[in-house]
Design a protein around this motif. Structure first.
Motif, PDB file in Angstrom:
ATOM      1  N   ALA A   1       0.699  -1.174   0.031  1.00  0.00           N
ATOM      2  CA  ALA A   1       0.150  -0.181  -0.017  1.00  0.00           C
ATOM      3  C   ALA A   1       0.898   1.327   0.040  1.00  0.00           C
ATOM      4  O   ALA A   1       1.893   1.342   0.515  1.00  0.00           O
ATOM      5  CB  ALA A   1      -1.117  -0.062   1.399  1.00  0.00           C
ATOM      6  N   VAL A   2       0.291   2.139  -0.722  1.00  0.00           N
ATOM      7  CA  VAL A   2       1.201   3.530  -0.817  1.00  0.00           C
ATOM      8  C   VAL A   2       0.491   4.478   0.443  1.00  0.00           C
ATOM      9  O   VAL A   2      -0.919   4.576   0.650  1.00  0.00           O
ATOM     10  CB  VAL A   2       0.744   4.348  -1.987  1.00  0.00           C
ATOM     11  CG1 VAL A   2       1.484   5.714  -1.886  1.00  0.00           C
ATOM     12  CG2 VAL A   2       1.330   3.335  -3.238  1.00  0.00           C
ATOM     13  N   LEU A   3       1.544   5.130   1.238  1.00  0.00           N
ATOM     14  CA  LEU A   3       1.254   5.920   2.478  1.00  0.00           C
ATOM     15  C   LEU A   3       0.697   7.259   2.032  1.00  0.00           C
ATOM     16  O   LEU A   3       1.605   8.059   1.269  1.00  0.00           O
ATOM     17  CB  LEU A   3       2.253   5.797   3.459  1.00  0.00           C
ATOM     18  CG  LEU A   3       1.799   6.835   4.464  1.00  0.00           C
ATOM     19  CD1 LEU A   3       0.745   6.153   5.489  1.00  0.00           C
ATOM     20  CD2 LEU A   3       3.447   7.078   5.345  1.00  0.00           C
ATOM     21  N   ILE A   4      -0.355   7.836   2.205  1.00  0.00           N
ATOM     22  CA  ILE A   4      -0.763   9.362   1.904  1.00  0.00           C
ATOM     23  C   ILE A   4      -0.979   9.844   3.378  1.00  0.00           C
ATOM     24  O   ILE A   4      -2.218   9.281   3.814  1.00  0.00           O
ATOM     25  CB  ILE A   4      -1.833   9.188   0.943  1.00  0.00           C
ATOM     26  CG1 ILE A   4      -1.373   8.673  -0.621  1.00  0.00           C
ATOM     27  CG2 ILE A   4      -2.521  10.844   0.742  1.00  0.00           C
ATOM     28  CD1 ILE A   4      -2.403   8.665  -1.428  1.00  0.00           C
ATOM     29  N   ASP A   5      -0.543  10.875   3.654  1.00  0.00           N
ATOM     30  CA  ASP A   5      -0.949  11.636   4.904  1.00  0.00           C
ATOM     31  C   ASP A   5      -1.686  12.846   4.237  1.00  0.00           C
ATOM     32  O   ASP A   5      -1.172  13.845   3.781  1.00  0.00           O
ATOM     33  CB  ASP A   5       0.392  12.159   5.588  1.00  0.00           C
ATOM     34  CG  ASP A   5       0.130  12.689   6.860  1.00  0.00           C
ATOM     35  OD1 ASP A   5      -1.041  13.711   6.768  1.00  0.00           O
ATOM     36  OD2 ASP A   5       0.895  12.822   7.828  1.00  0.00           O
ATOM     37  N   SER A   6      -2.953  12.967   4.848  1.00  0.00           N
ATOM     38  CA  SER A   6      -3.990  13.819   4.400  1.00  0.00           C
ATOM     39  C   SER A   6      -3.851  15.061   5.572  1.00  0.00           C
ATOM     40  O   SER A   6      -4.893  15.990   4.901  1.00  0.00           O
ATOM     41  CB  SER A   6      -5.605  13.316   4.271  1.00  0.00           C
ATOM     42  OG  SER A   6      -5.841  13.039   5.417  1.00  0.00           O
ATOM     43  N   SER A   7      -3.101  15.164   6.243  1.00  0.00           N
ATOM     44  CA  SER A   7      -3.045  16.252   7.246  1.00  0.00           C
ATOM     45  C   SER A   7      -3.089  17.432   6.645  1.00  0.00           C
ATOM     46  O   SER A   7      -3.953  18.299   6.986  1.00  0.00           O
ATOM     47  CB  SER A   7      -1.947  16.188   8.350  1.00  0.00           C
ATOM     48  OG  SER A   7      -1.944  15.333   9.141  1.00  0.00           O
ATOM     49  N   TYR A   8      -2.453  17.888   5.579  1.00  0.00           N
ATOM     50  CA  TYR A   8      -2.439  19.392   4.947  1.00  0.00           C
ATOM     51  C   TYR A   8      -2.698  19.034   3.641  1.00  0.00           C
ATOM     52  O   TYR A   8      -2.143  19.819   2.721  1.00  0.00           O
ATOM     53  CB  TYR A   8      -0.860  19.868   5.576  1.00  0.00           C
ATOM     54  CG  TYR A   8      -0.984  20.115   6.809  1.00  0.00           C
ATOM     55  CD1 TYR A   8      -1.613  20.759   7.534  1.00  0.00           C
ATOM     56  CD2 TYR A   8       0.030  18.917   7.384  1.00  0.00           C
ATOM     57  CE1 TYR A   8      -1.377  20.857   9.181  1.00  0.00           C
ATOM     58  CE2 TYR A   8       0.191  19.011   8.863  1.00  0.00           C
ATOM     59  CZ  TYR A   8      -0.485  19.814   9.622  1.00  0.00           C
ATOM     60  OH  TYR A   8      -0.604  19.737  10.977  1.00  0.00           O
ATOM     61  N   MET A   9      -3.386  18.206   3.123  1.00  0.00           N
ATOM     62  CA  MET A   9      -4.017  18.246   1.822  1.00  0.00           C
ATOM     63  C   MET A   9      -5.611  18.524   1.693  1.00  0.00           C
ATOM     64  O   MET A   9      -6.249  18.143   2.573  1.00  0.00           O
ATOM     65  CB  MET A   9      -3.810  16.710   1.332  1.00  0.00           C
ATOM     66  CG  MET A   9      -2.408  16.187   1.033  1.00  0.00           C
ATOM     67  SD  MET A   9      -2.326  14.397   0.541  1.00  0.00           S
ATOM     68  CE  MET A   9      -1.829  14.607  -1.091  1.00  0.00           C
ATOM     69  N   THR A  10      -5.766  18.973   0.334  1.00  0.00           N
ATOM     70  CA  THR A  10      -7.181  19.119   0.111  1.00  0.00           C
ATOM     71  C   THR A  10      -7.965  17.956  -0.149  1.00  0.00           C
ATOM     72  O   THR A  10      -6.979  17.147  -0.582  1.00  0.00           O
ATOM     73  CB  THR A  10      -7.612  20.247  -0.738  1.00  0.00           C
ATOM     74  OG1 THR A  10      -6.901  19.763  -1.983  1.00  0.00           O
ATOM     75  CG2 THR A  10      -6.942  21.418  -0.279  1.00  0.00           C
ATOM     76  N   ILE A  11      -9.066  17.823   0.017  1.00  0.00           N
ATOM     77  CA  ILE A  11      -9.762  16.311  -0.651  1.00  0.00           C
ATOM     78  C   ILE A  11      -9.519  16.222  -1.966  1.00  0.00           C
ATOM     79  O   ILE A  11      -9.022  14.906  -2.227  1.00  0.00           O
ATOM     80  CB  ILE A  11     -11.306  16.670  -0.298  1.00  0.00           C
ATOM     81  CG1 ILE A  11     -11.694  16.813   1.014  1.00  0.00           C
ATOM     82  CG2 ILE A  11     -12.086  15.369  -1.125  1.00  0.00           C
ATOM     83  CD1 ILE A  11     -12.966  17.462   1.188  1.00  0.00           C
ATOM     84  N   GLU A  12      -9.322  17.390  -2.958  1.00  0.00           N
ATOM     85  CA  GLU A  12      -9.163  17.284  -4.126  1.00  0.00           C
ATOM     86  C   GLU A  12      -7.779  16.694  -4.289  1.00  0.00           C
ATOM     87  O   GLU A  12      -7.440  15.754  -5.318  1.00  0.00           O
ATOM     88  CB  GLU A  12      -9.502  18.599  -4.819  1.00  0.00           C
ATOM     89  CG  GLU A  12      -9.305  18.797  -6.216  1.00  0.00           C
ATOM     90  CD  GLU A  12     -10.613  18.272  -6.901  1.00  0.00           C
ATOM     91  OE1 GLU A  12     -11.734  18.170  -6.210  1.00  0.00           O
ATOM     92  OE2 GLU A  12     -10.815  17.552  -8.158  1.00  0.00           O
ATOM     93  N   GLU A  13      -6.821  17.201  -3.433  1.00  0.00           N
ATOM     94  CA  GLU A  13      -5.308  16.746  -3.665  1.00  0.00           C
ATOM     95  C   GLU A  13      -5.120  15.371  -3.500  1.00  0.00           C
ATOM     96  O   GLU A  13      -4.624  14.527  -4.277  1.00  0.00           O
ATOM     97  CB  GLU A  13      -4.578  17.688  -2.996  1.00  0.00           C
ATOM     98  CG  GLU A  13      -4.191  19.020  -3.457  1.00  0.00           C
ATOM     99  CD  GLU A  13      -3.437  20.034  -2.321  1.00  0.00           C
ATOM    100  OE1 GLU A  13      -3.121  21.150  -2.860  1.00  0.00           O
ATOM    101  OE2 GLU A  13      -3.666  19.797  -1.216  1.00  0.00           O
TER     102      GLU A  13
END
Ligand code: DC
Length: 219
Positions: A196-208
């Motif tokens: 799996a690829v790790l994505i940290d959404s803390s400072y991302m927009t939903i779109e990003e």
């Protein structure tokens, strides 16, 4: 062959919002597996079972018939034929879902339903064990996370929008406890699948975040 996108991660990481966005952009079906565990939890609460009564949970859960359908693109969860979408988003149901979801009979029943849904349809499925157990062959696997304070703020905002007062510290404490429970249970603990690829959404927009997942599919 159907295309499956698996998104796992802790509560409040933005899984459902991002998964819905991806499903909308790609024309796939969004499958919210947490809602199924919540419907089961509602059933158990109605049966007056306590989160600690593991034996009773193991027996009683066999009587719950959980299914899902779609209305205007929205997933509807049915508990013994009743639409329970409006009843499963409470802290009480969430806590019972966390306590009852490690139960082998609960998991067997719901994992089978999830695998059936993904077998012949293009789906974006979110949960805790999708990449590791439910859809090990998914073409894209993402482990979506975010800082616990950020997650607590998102949850508080959601509650406040629904007119429910909340304490940020309490919510964060609850989130950390829930993470611990989900990550340390024996059966299907929450963990990142090896591929799996790790994505940290803390400072991302939903779109990003949605676009980052779609980019993995196009890779
Ligand atoms: O994502 P959620 O908060 O709606 O999920 C509620 C609970 O259900 C969560 O504490 C863990 C459990 N769950 C699970 O064990 N496996 C899944 N695939 C999805 C949710």
């Amino acid at each position: 062959m159907s295309v499956n996108i698996a998104i796992d991660g802790p509560a409040g990481a933005g899984k459902s919002t991002i998964a819905k966005k991806i499903a909308g952009k790609l024309g796939y079906i969004y499958v919210d597996t947490g809602a199924m565990y919540r419907a089961m939890a509602l059933f158990l609460l109605r049966e007056k079972i306590m989160p600690s009564e593991t034996e009773k949970i193991n027996e009683k859960c066999l009587e719950a018939d959980i299914s899902i359908g779609y209305e205007n693109g929205e997933q509807i969860v049915y508990l013994n034929g009743e639409n329970v979408n409006g009843l499963i988003r409470t802290e009480e149901v969430g806590n019972m879902a966390s306590a009852s979801s490690p139960n082998p009979n609960v998991r067997k029943k719901l994992v089978e339903l999830q695998q059936k849904l993904a077998a012949d349809k293009d789906v974006v499925m979110d949960g805790r064990d999708i990449g590791t157990c439910v859809l090990p062959g998914a073409q894209v696997k993402v482990y979506l996370t975010a800082d616990s304070r950020v997650r607590a703020k998102r949850r508080c905002q959601e509650l406040e929008e629904r007119g429910v007062a909340c304490s940020l510290d309490e919510i964060e404490k609850d989130i950390i406890e829930r993470d611990h429970q989900d990550m340390t249970r024996e059966i299907s603990p929450l963990k990142q699948a090896e591929d799996a690829v790790l994505i940290d959404s803390s400072y991302m927009t939903i779109e990003e975040a949605a676009d980052a997942v779609i980019a993995l599919l196009n890779r």
